[in-house]
Design an enzyme around this catalytic site. Sequence first.
Site, PDB file in Angstrom:
ATOM      1  N   LYS A 115     -48.121  29.889 -17.635  1.00 21.97           N
ATOM      2  CA  LYS A 115     -47.672  28.823 -16.290  1.00 21.97           C
ATOM      3  C   LYS A 115     -47.935  27.898 -15.669  1.00 21.97           C
ATOM      4  CE  LYS A 115     -42.907  30.907 -16.983  1.00 21.97           C
ATOM      5  NZ  LYS A 115     -42.077  32.171 -16.718  1.00 21.97           N
ATOM      6  N   LYS A 197     -42.143  32.140 -36.874  1.00 22.54           N
ATOM      7  CA  LYS A 197     -40.385  32.650 -36.754  1.00 22.54           C
ATOM      8  C   LYS A 197     -39.870  31.805 -36.446  1.00 22.54           C
ATOM      9  CE  LYS A 197     -41.371  35.130 -32.630  1.00 22.54           C
ATOM     10  NZ  LYS A 197     -41.056  36.676 -31.943  1.00 22.54           N
ATOM     11  N   LYS A 200     -37.501  28.356 -30.183  1.00 31.41           N
ATOM     12  CA  LYS A 200     -37.784  26.837 -29.964  1.00 31.41           C
ATOM     13  C   LYS A 200     -39.070  26.034 -29.858  1.00 31.41           C
ATOM     14  CE  LYS A 200     -36.171  26.456 -25.490  1.00 31.41           C
ATOM     15  NZ  LYS A 200     -35.717  26.787 -24.344  1.00 31.41           N
TER      16      LYS A 200
END
Length: 341
Positions: A115, A197, A200
Amino acid sequence: MSKKKEIVMSGIRPTGFLHLGNYFGAVKNYVRMQEEYECFFMVADLHSLTTHPDTKELKQNVHRVLAENIACGLDPDKAALYCQSHIYETSELYLYLNMLAYKGELEKTTTFKEKVRLQPDNSNAGLLTYPVLQTADIILHRASLVPVGKDQEQHLEMARNFVKRFNHRYGEVFPEPHAFNYGSELVKVPSLDGSGKMSKSENQYATLYLADDDDAIRKKVMRAKTDSGPTAPNSAKPEYIENIFLLMKLVSEEATVKKFSEDYNNCTIRYGDMKKQLGEDMVKFISPIRNKVNSILGNETYLRQVMEQGAEKARKSAKATMELVREAMGLKYFTATPTGA
Ligand code: TRP
């Protein structure tokens, strides 16, 4: 005598829309767990402030997450379904736990490093102590079972370390929390773009959202990659074909899957027909959920009532834990006096 149920706790970030991968990978498990355990499912609205300090859309996002989870089968009468920010005890426990968390271990956390890389101008202390807040969420209810995916393993390991430190220093108050899912592996929902998979993703066409309208669902399915079909009987399936079969197994009748498997094996398969069928079966699966989400979103009174009801249950459990915590930590100066009531 009825055995005391084990406690399950998990947090859901209020960012974005639920997709089919979330449904089969997480929510479906919650729905089953609420029948078998005492469950706390929390919308992690405070955690989202570490990356999204602007709160303009927070209420709307919290409402969506609640509505989607309820539409998928979470029952506010069975599980405690609540917002993190409604339980002030979380902040108190977070503060105490922060004194037991070392800067070095927090800085080493993968999600923190990731992050900071993504938002170098906002590497705030909330990001650094994200795993501490998550630990507070879990142990506030003295939960031992935490249904989460692989990406949360490190946070849970840290939670166990904080718990061990707390228990060692102040006395056994908390059980050690562990990741928990039915079966050894979570159901994998493949993406529509041939590999990986469903997540988002940047590729809008690769992911089916529970909010997609019928046409969008059909279009996305029709765009899935295929080829001209197998040329030898019983050949192995390429990954992108296997994925279409996997998706079909999730939402179509067994007989449908069987028919297309046989067609594949004897080289008569028509992928156009298969995708058309899958598209229709997806619509049949997703549209009732989507409609339910929309009707829940239209009823703010109901949503408020759900949040109140959830907060009440969560607070009750939180208050009981915090009594034990303050007692164990020697912070109960009022009642600890020998002459106290
Ligand atoms: N960190 C979790 C995620 O990114 C969300 C979360 C917050 C959570 N608090 C939690 C998960 C407590 C499990 C338990 O998905």
